[in-house]
Enzyme design. Structure first.
Site, PDB file in Angstrom:
ATOM      1  CD  GLU A 290      -1.298  -0.790   3.587  1.00  0.00           C
ATOM      2  OE1 GLU A 290      -2.337  -1.412   3.281  1.00  0.00           O
ATOM      3  OE2 GLU A 290      -1.038  -0.438   4.747  1.00  0.00           O
ATOM      4  NE  ARG A 293       6.326   9.339   3.311  1.00  0.00           N
ATOM      5  CZ  ARG A 293       6.025  10.138   4.331  1.00  0.00           C
ATOM      6  NH1 ARG A 293       6.245  11.427   4.235  1.00  0.00           N
ATOM      7  NH2 ARG A 293       5.520   9.641   5.448  1.00  0.00           N
ATOM      8  CB  CYS A 361      -0.935  34.687  13.952  1.00  0.00           C
ATOM      9  SG  CYS A 361      -1.336  36.129  12.967  1.00  0.00           S
TER      10      CYS A 361
END
Length: 442
Positions: A290, A293, A361
């Site tokens: 599987e 990436r 921020c």
């Protein structure tokens, strides 16, 4: 400079991906922009299939959609003949809406909800990977109510710790995933599943982690799983016909990363399986993997526009881009590192060292520390490489920032596959209680 896939520096000295100038992509689609090299993705899919075919073993390659899940990506995977892993109702629904064959879908996850299980059963997906004792009872109960018998694999944690970041290790005994091998939980799971009328046990699954470069971990896990399957055969007269060895194959983010070529990973795994199953006199199972990436990671490039520059004499020069941890949380999550170029100055030599800050921020919203680039100016286009996996899929609306658009590029053509979120999209699901609609501040 290391360029991935079809990327190159063109005659204008600009970065080009899929035959299209990155500067032109930003002009057409705006920034930040996820750019996916379609030809590279297809090549990676084919490398897995061809490598397994060469082994002579029966196999199934399933794309792990958690890495990057869109309807277009599901369609591409279908066209390349791969199966698909999903881990949520959202990933499953995306695949189904894209027309992906449900019988080629595997459902993972350590906490599948009743609603998710019902959705998967109603779609007649190919298999479930069972992760814990609670799920055994839940899945069997719902399947019985629907009059269905479902294929299942039992996920086993083999006690192998991959040499990777602790947040993406999954094969060690102390893990939220799977049934522990050493304590006997895995064997107990087999006993229970074999006794459930609605569950058809087809095999076992193990996964030792992500971004793995050393094949020794796979070999060790296969050896332990072989021993386990031999014991299961002796104890229950059950022999697995499927063995899913997971994924986790590493990619090159920076020059320090040295992943193996896909054929080398596959050869090591298949050879270890042949050796181990011969050793324990077991029939060769169908091998499932599987990858996620390693199929999309290096195919992705994120394009940003430089907005502000801050120089602290004797300390550091910051350049701030129009994205950050909202479109790439990996540096903040586990100190992920990236390489980048100025897309509009890709042919120029580096002249200064800067650090790339995002616009959120948060002091921790830093994409890259201390990178050498040509002299940076406001309006330059920064291209960050290897953002195809776990960037779009982990993106957020922190600070009410919209998620970027996604384009597929191939042979000089760019196709928009995910639209940029608008300000209206950000408030589309908001509701103001009726009691507040006519209130007046004191």
């Amino acid at each position: 400079m290391y360029l991935h896939g079809t990327s190159r520096i063109n005659e204008q000295g600009h970065l080009e991906i899929g035959g299209i100038d990155a500067v032109d992509l930003v002009k057409q689609f705006g920034s930040p922009l996820y750019v996916m090299d379609e030809a590279y993705i297809r090549n990676q899919c084919r490398l897995y299939v061809e490598s397994f075919r060469a082994s002579g073993l029966p196999f199934q390659v399933a794309y792990a959609s958690k890495a990057f899940s869109t309807m277009a990506m599901c369609r591409l995977v279908q066209e390349e003949g791969l199966s698909l892993d999903v881990v949520s109702a959202g990933e499953l629904y995306t695949a189904l809406k894209a027309g992906f064959p449900p019988e080629k879908i595997h459902f993972h996850g350590n906490n599948k909800t009743p609603d998710e299980i019902e959705l998967a059963l109603d779609a007649d997906i190919g298999s479930f990977v069972i992760d814990n004792f609670t799920e055994i009872t839940l899945l069997d109960g719902i399947a019985q109510q629907k009059g269905k018998k479902v294929n299942v694999l039992i996920r086993v944690t083999p006690g192998i710790e991959a040499h990777t970041h602790e947040y993406i290790q999954t094969g060690q005994a102390d893990s939220k995933f799977g049934f522990d091998l050493a304590s006997g939980q895995a064997a107990e799971a087999v006993r229970i599943v074999l006794d459930k009328p609605a569950l058809n046990l087809i095999g076992f699954h193990c996964h030792i982690g992500s971004q793995i470069f050393d094949v020794a971990g796979f070999a060790a896990a296969i050896q332990r799983m072989g021993q386990f399957m031999k014991e299961i055969k002796e104890q229950f007269q059950y022999e697995a016909r499927v063995f899913n060895v997971g994924g986790g194959f590493g990619i090159r983010y920076t020059s320090e990363d040295q992943p193996l070529p896909i054929p080398a990973y596959v050869e090591s795994i298949t050879q270890a399986i042949k050796t181990t199953f011969d050793q324990f006199s077991l029939a060769y199972p169908e091998i499932w993997v599987e990858p996620g990436r390693s199929i999309v990671g290096e195919a992705g490039t994120t394009l940003y526009t430089v907005g502000t520059i801050k120089h602290i004499p004797g300390v550091r020069k910051y350049i701030a881009v129009d994205g950050g941890m909202t479109d790439n949380p990996r540096p903040a999550l586990y100190q992920a590192r990236y390489e980048a170029v100025l897309a509009n100055k890709a042919a120029q030599a580096a002249r200064e060292v800067v650090s790339v800050a995002g616009k959120c921020c948060e002091s921790g919203d830093m994409l890259i520390w201390d990178i050498a680039l040509p002299e940076v100016e406001v309006g330059d286009i920064l291209a960050v490489f290897c953002t195809g996996a776990y960037n779009y899929s982990m993106a957020s609306n922190y600070n009410r920032i919209g998620r970027p658009a996604v384009v597929f590029v191939k042979d000089g053509k760019a196709d928009l596959v995910v639209e940029r979120e608008s300000l209206e999209d950000l408030i589309r699901l908001d509701r103001i209680p009726a009691r507040m609609l006519y209130s007046v501040a004191p």
